[in-house]
Scaffold this motif. Structure first.
Motif, PDB file in Angstrom:
ATOM      1  N   LEU A   6       1.126  -1.184  -0.303  1.00 62.39           N
ATOM      2  CA  LEU A   6       0.459   0.121  -0.395  1.00 62.39           C
ATOM      3  C   LEU A   6       0.658   1.448  -0.319  1.00 62.39           C
ATOM      4  O   LEU A   6       2.021   1.267   1.453  1.00 62.39           O
ATOM      5  CB  LEU A   6      -0.413  -0.323   1.453  1.00 62.39           C
ATOM      6  CG  LEU A   6      -2.037   1.944   1.638  1.00 62.39           C
ATOM      7  CD1 LEU A   6      -3.480   0.240   2.207  1.00 62.39           C
ATOM      8  CD2 LEU A   6      -1.091   2.263   2.155  1.00 62.39           C
ATOM      9  N   ARG A   7       0.511   1.885  -0.629  1.00 59.68           N
ATOM     10  CA  ARG A   7       1.469   3.493  -1.019  1.00 59.68           C
ATOM     11  C   ARG A   7       0.407   4.775  -1.061  1.00 59.68           C
ATOM     12  O   ARG A   7      -0.559   5.143  -1.758  1.00 59.68           O
ATOM     13  CB  ARG A   7       2.971   3.196  -2.227  1.00 59.68           C
ATOM     14  CG  ARG A   7       3.433   4.625  -1.874  1.00 59.68           C
ATOM     15  CD  ARG A   7       4.644   4.647  -4.107  1.00 59.68           C
ATOM     16  NE  ARG A   7       5.516   3.540  -3.522  1.00 59.68           N
ATOM     17  CZ  ARG A   7       6.556   3.768  -2.707  1.00 59.68           C
ATOM     18  NH1 ARG A   7       6.871   4.929  -2.623  1.00 59.68           N
ATOM     19  NH2 ARG A   7       7.262   2.701  -3.102  1.00 59.68           N
ATOM     20  N   GLY A   8       0.050   5.816  -0.227  1.00 61.42           N
ATOM     21  CA  GLY A   8      -0.181   7.109   0.056  1.00 61.42           C
ATOM     22  C   GLY A   8       0.172   7.928  -0.879  1.00 61.42           C
ATOM     23  O   GLY A   8       1.977   7.719  -0.915  1.00 61.42           O
ATOM     24  N   PHE A   9      -0.139   8.608  -1.354  1.00 59.65           N
ATOM     25  CA  PHE A   9       0.499   9.642  -2.077  1.00 59.65           C
ATOM     26  C   PHE A   9       0.193  10.991  -2.478  1.00 59.65           C
ATOM     27  O   PHE A   9      -1.112  10.530  -3.080  1.00 59.65           O
ATOM     28  CB  PHE A   9       0.876   9.015  -3.464  1.00 59.65           C
ATOM     29  CG  PHE A   9      -0.266   9.063  -5.228  1.00 59.65           C
ATOM     30  CD1 PHE A   9      -0.678   7.704  -4.722  1.00 59.65           C
ATOM     31  CD2 PHE A   9       0.279   9.348  -5.754  1.00 59.65           C
ATOM     32  CE1 PHE A   9      -1.794   8.205  -5.969  1.00 59.65           C
ATOM     33  CE2 PHE A   9      -0.812   9.237  -6.667  1.00 59.65           C
ATOM     34  CZ  PHE A   9      -2.410   8.620  -6.727  1.00 59.65           C
ATOM     35  N   ILE A  10       0.854  11.762  -2.980  1.00 58.88           N
ATOM     36  CA  ILE A  10       0.418  13.240  -3.194  1.00 58.88           C
ATOM     37  C   ILE A  10       1.242  13.664  -4.629  1.00 58.88           C
ATOM     38  O   ILE A  10       2.160  13.380  -4.211  1.00 58.88           O
ATOM     39  CB  ILE A  10       0.803  14.058  -1.796  1.00 58.88           C
ATOM     40  CG1 ILE A  10      -0.395  13.275  -0.314  1.00 58.88           C
ATOM     41  CG2 ILE A  10       0.094  15.632  -2.248  1.00 58.88           C
ATOM     42  CD1 ILE A  10      -1.417  13.505  -0.532  1.00 58.88           C
ATOM     43  N   LEU A  11       0.362  13.566  -5.191  1.00 60.45           N
ATOM     44  CA  LEU A  11       1.704  14.685  -6.549  1.00 60.45           C
ATOM     45  C   LEU A  11       1.887  14.961  -5.914  1.00 60.45           C
ATOM     46  O   LEU A  11       3.199  15.242  -6.841  1.00 60.45           O
ATOM     47  CB  LEU A  11       0.180  15.006  -7.738  1.00 60.45           C
ATOM     48  CG  LEU A  11       0.208  14.720  -8.852  1.00 60.45           C
ATOM     49  CD1 LEU A  11       0.914  13.010  -9.618  1.00 60.45           C
ATOM     50  CD2 LEU A  11      -0.359  15.288  -9.592  1.00 60.45           C
ATOM     51  N   SER A  12       2.063  16.602  -5.245  1.00 53.74           N
ATOM     52  CA  SER A  12       2.704  17.529  -5.629  1.00 53.74           C
ATOM     53  C   SER A  12       4.781  16.288  -4.962  1.00 53.74           C
ATOM     54  O   SER A  12       5.075  17.516  -5.730  1.00 53.74           O
ATOM     55  CB  SER A  12       2.710  18.757  -4.108  1.00 53.74           C
ATOM     56  OG  SER A  12       2.186  18.667  -3.504  1.00 53.74           O
ATOM     57  N   ASP A  13       4.282  15.846  -4.593  1.00 53.34           N
ATOM     58  CA  ASP A  13       5.843  15.067  -4.492  1.00 53.34           C
ATOM     59  C   ASP A  13       6.346  14.713  -5.549  1.00 53.34           C
ATOM     60  O   ASP A  13       7.517  14.079  -5.601  1.00 53.34           O
ATOM     61  CB  ASP A  13       5.792  13.397  -3.502  1.00 53.34           C
ATOM     62  CG  ASP A  13       5.498  13.904  -1.914  1.00 53.34           C
ATOM     63  OD1 ASP A  13       5.430  15.125  -1.545  1.00 53.34           O
ATOM     64  OD2 ASP A  13       4.421  13.191  -1.878  1.00 53.34           O
ATOM     65  N   HIS A  14       5.493  14.526  -6.223  1.00 47.35           N
ATOM     66  CA  HIS A  14       6.382  13.340  -7.737  1.00 47.35           C
ATOM     67  C   HIS A  14       6.028  14.692  -9.144  1.00 47.35           C
ATOM     68  O   HIS A  14       5.184  14.094 -10.282  1.00 47.35           O
ATOM     69  CB  HIS A  14       5.692  11.680  -8.289  1.00 47.35           C
ATOM     70  CG  HIS A  14       5.120  11.424  -7.375  1.00 47.35           C
ATOM     71  ND1 HIS A  14       5.976  10.766  -6.403  1.00 47.35           N
ATOM     72  CD2 HIS A  14       4.612  11.569  -5.789  1.00 47.35           C
ATOM     73  CE1 HIS A  14       6.186  10.039  -5.696  1.00 47.35           C
ATOM     74  NE2 HIS A  14       4.922  10.439  -5.139  1.00 47.35           N
ATOM     75  N   LEU A  15       6.730  16.029  -9.265  1.00 51.76           N
ATOM     76  CA  LEU A  15       6.859  16.475  -9.692  1.00 51.76           C
ATOM     77  C   LEU A  15       7.072  15.910 -11.961  1.00 51.76           C
ATOM     78  O   LEU A  15       6.692  16.243 -12.416  1.00 51.76           O
ATOM     79  CB  LEU A  15       7.265  18.123  -9.615  1.00 51.76           C
ATOM     80  CG  LEU A  15       6.165  18.681  -8.361  1.00 51.76           C
ATOM     81  CD1 LEU A  15       7.417  20.232  -8.462  1.00 51.76           C
ATOM     82  CD2 LEU A  15       4.777  18.634  -9.025  1.00 51.76           C
ATOM     83  N   ASP A  16       8.260  15.133 -11.060  1.00 49.90           N
ATOM     84  CA  ASP A  16       9.350  14.565 -12.080  1.00 49.90           C
ATOM     85  C   ASP A  16       8.686  13.687 -13.190  1.00 49.90           C
ATOM     86  O   ASP A  16       8.753  13.704 -14.419  1.00 49.90           O
ATOM     87  CB  ASP A  16      10.584  13.968 -11.768  1.00 49.90           C
ATOM     88  CG  ASP A  16       9.626  12.727 -10.969  1.00 49.90           C
ATOM     89  OD1 ASP A  16       8.821  12.752  -9.798  1.00 49.90           O
ATOM     90  OD2 ASP A  16      10.133  11.170 -11.255  1.00 49.90           O
ATOM     91  N   VAL A  17       6.937  13.033 -12.898  1.00 47.11           N
ATOM     92  CA  VAL A  17       5.756  13.083 -13.500  1.00 47.11           C
ATOM     93  C   VAL A  17       5.499  13.511 -14.602  1.00 47.11           C
ATOM     94  O   VAL A  17       4.602  12.637 -15.474  1.00 47.11           O
ATOM     95  CB  VAL A  17       5.704  11.883 -12.158  1.00 47.11           C
ATOM     96  CG1 VAL A  17       4.185  11.434 -13.463  1.00 47.11           C
ATOM     97  CG2 VAL A  17       5.754  10.944 -12.104  1.00 47.11           C
ATOM     98  N   PHE A  18       4.937  14.578 -14.263  1.00 42.22           N
ATOM     99  CA  PHE A  18       4.678  15.390 -14.511  1.00 42.22           C
ATOM    100  C   PHE A  18       4.426  15.384 -16.335  1.00 42.22           C
ATOM    101  O   PHE A  18       4.320  15.317 -17.463  1.00 42.22           O
ATOM    102  CB  PHE A  18       4.652  16.842 -14.686  1.00 42.22           C
ATOM    103  CG  PHE A  18       3.004  17.085 -13.289  1.00 42.22           C
ATOM    104  CD1 PHE A  18       3.535  16.408 -11.858  1.00 42.22           C
ATOM    105  CD2 PHE A  18       1.906  17.914 -13.609  1.00 42.22           C
ATOM    106  CE1 PHE A  18       2.524  16.786 -11.311  1.00 42.22           C
ATOM    107  CE2 PHE A  18       1.226  17.859 -12.661  1.00 42.22           C
ATOM    108  CZ  PHE A  18       1.669  17.638 -11.298  1.00 42.22           C
ATOM    109  N   PRO A  19       6.219  15.964 -16.896  1.00 45.96           N
ATOM    110  CA  PRO A  19       5.986  16.147 -18.541  1.00 45.96           C
ATOM    111  C   PRO A  19       6.129  15.046 -19.240  1.00 45.96           C
ATOM    112  O   PRO A  19       5.200  14.991 -20.089  1.00 45.96           O
ATOM    113  CB  PRO A  19       7.814  16.315 -18.222  1.00 45.96           C
ATOM    114  CG  PRO A  19       8.243  17.046 -16.978  1.00 45.96           C
ATOM    115  CD  PRO A  19       6.987  15.783 -16.414  1.00 45.96           C
ATOM    116  N   ARG A  20       5.945  13.755 -18.320  1.00 49.09           N
ATOM    117  CA  ARG A  20       5.501  12.030 -19.557  1.00 49.09           C
ATOM    118  C   ARG A  20       3.933  11.789 -19.801  1.00 49.09           C
ATOM    119  O   ARG A  20       3.974  11.563 -20.886  1.00 49.09           O
ATOM    120  CB  ARG A  20       6.607  10.891 -19.109  1.00 49.09           C
ATOM    121  CG  ARG A  20       6.659  10.031 -19.710  1.00 49.09           C
ATOM    122  CD  ARG A  20       7.706   8.876 -19.388  1.00 49.09           C
ATOM    123  NE  ARG A  20       7.855   8.442 -18.823  1.00 49.09           N
ATOM    124  CZ  ARG A  20       7.602   7.168 -18.629  1.00 49.09           C
ATOM    125  NH1 ARG A  20       6.810   6.709 -19.515  1.00 49.09           N
ATOM    126  NH2 ARG A  20       7.615   6.435 -17.764  1.00 49.09           N
TER     127      ARG A  20
END
Lengths: 331, 331
Positions: free
Chosen positions: B269-283
């Motif tokens: 189980l992984r809780g996530f908040i998108l703002s931790d993963h800005l590297d994901v945005f371009p792709r």
């Protein structure tokens, strides 16, 4: 005169709580050694929490323990007769012999072990409990120097290794254990930075013991202990869910009181069962064996005497009566 | 004549439930454009569940919404004046303008967007909700063909994208939504294989909808829906914990009723908040933009009219009144 094999079988499944009446002691002749087979005289039997889960007739990660059959369990012993070219009388071997004095094997699940360590180490820090701790700490929590890792059942067979592995990378190890004796052992012998006695003021002690929050939880217990820990979990905390002795093994629901922090703190929780990770064993056992041999990894056994004592020792362990690895010495 | 900027500020924090009285509509002069600044006329405001969490004055992953200040929120609009060489009047831009008709920016958090998609797509499938779904499905659950993924809030802004991403890799997508209209939309428009109306017989529908169990859960809701799903989780199941609208946002504890399966089924189980993963945005944005442009990714908006309607629309969305992305059209 026929030599007898004394053994313990599952007589009935626990309804609610476990009791000695769920077990039955039997005496049967020691079996003949067939082609390719090995007869092992068991020296030590390992008692482990997972056995409690197997006593229930429920869907789980391994088949349930079969009624009227020998209780499964890890053992170390000595080969007394062999029709298998890989083993000779006198060899020290580890394997799953079960709750009995002698066991017959086709050799596939037997592993020769080195007598340079005490045999029972292969049921503890240099065996399954040690590898369980190793996998949970290094492959799931992966603590960094300066981080804080909380370990429940801190003075048990798994927890005692986990705490020392945490310390070995420069992280802070905080234990949770039942009673002042176990807590003293955890700090003074095993090197924990602090130990929380869950029978006393759990929340208050927790707050004092983790001033910088908790980055990793090695969870063996669940329930109130886990709930108290989750209040202090840091952002990007990791939880290795290894056991839930607080309730799960009695087939009662084991709640997490407030899962919101798993989201707000972006926690990663992973339940694991060591048998899924056989690939980990060679490296882990080599590392753990070296730590035990050098004396850097401390370990403690609680030893019951004789196969007839196994049920009471097992029930006691589930209630927290043991310090370190719970063994039965079969002489 | 001074042009006025109508805006909504947080008047008070919700005690228990949220109400329109927690907001206040104000009219202030449109600000002057200083050196390096850009003035944007907002065309669409995005309403999102995370805003509810920010209204509480509690430790969370972002600072709380400040009292008496404009409610934060994602927006798309048009540049009307610029002292910033990167932007010119007429440019379409996405940014965090908040609940107001005009906003001033130093340009750092503004992103020019392509008018080949409808502007509001950048607040939905080609914006934050889309990337949230993309990250949870592809980076956390990583479904394989033939697996089953359950998605709660299946017809919402995030869930509607998540379900279609699951289908695109040949996995089975099962939705959970509130009411027959949303369920029909999920199956007929979004392509879900099945959709469970949680207001009806949750457990019975769940058992029918997931005959092969559940390999992944994209969790937006928590509570009873998550508990029902966990009863069907398969070995090595993955849970992307994205939201907990069922209780967490009102600062009440949100329990997991029985966490034992997380161990027995070796769940991650992984809780996530998108703002931790800005590297994901371009792709992710490139992929999602292409799916929207080609018409393969279906999406639906529920649109309120005028800034004064924002509080009621927001409260309605938290209660499940919207289908797809909840927007406010500021004209």
């Amino acid at each position: 005169m026929t030599t007898m094999n004394h053994r313990v079988v599952l007589a009935s499944r626990p309804q609610g709580g476990i009791s000695p009446a769920n077990f039955r002691l039997e005496a049967v002749p020691v079996p003949e050694v067939g082609p390719g087979e090995v007869l092992v005289r068991v020296r030590f039997l390992s008692l482990d929490p997972y056995m409690r889960m197997k006593m229930n007739d429920v869907k789980s990660y391994t088949p349930p323990q079969v009624l009227d059959e020998v209780m499964v369990g890890g053992t170390v012993g000595e080969v007394v007769a062999s029709n298998n070219p890989r083993f000779a009388p006198g060899d020290a071997v580890a394997g799953g012999g079960g709750w009995q004095e002698f066991h017959l094997s086709d050799g596939k699940a037997l592993r020769k072990v080195d007598r340079s360590l005490p045999l029972e180490a292969y049921l503890g820090p240099a065996g399954m409990p040690g590898v369980t701790a190793w996998h949970g700490i290094f492959n799931i929590i992966a603590p960094k120097a300066g981080e804080t890792v909380l370990i429940s059942a801190a003075a048990g067979a798994v927890g005692s290794v986990a705490g020392q592995l945490v310390k070995s990378v420069g992280a802070r190890a905080v234990g949770v254990a039942g009673g002042p004796d176990k807590c003293r052992h955890a700090v003074e012998v095993l090197g924990y930075d602090a130990c929380i006695d869950y029978r006393a003021d759990l929340a208050g002690q927790m707050a004092k013991a983790v001033p910088n929050g908790i980055d990793g939880i090695f969870e063996n217990v669940g329930g109130a202990v886990m709930d108290a820990a989750l209040k202090h979990i840091n952002v990007f905390g990791r939880i290795a869910l290894c056991g839930l002795v607080s309730g799960g093994y009695n087939a009662e629901p084991m709640p997490i009181r407030d899962a919101t922090v798993l989201l707000t703190q972006r926690v990663m929780l992973r339940g694991f069962i060591l048998s899924d990770h056989l690939d980990v064993f060679p490296r882990a056992l080599a590392d753990l064996g070296a730590r035990v041999a050098s004396g850097h990894l401390k370990w403690h056994r609680t030893v019951a005497k004789g196969i007839a004592a196994a049920p009471e020792a097992f029930i006691g362990m589930l209630g927290g009566a043991n310090l370190g690895k719970q063994l039965v010495d079969l002489g």
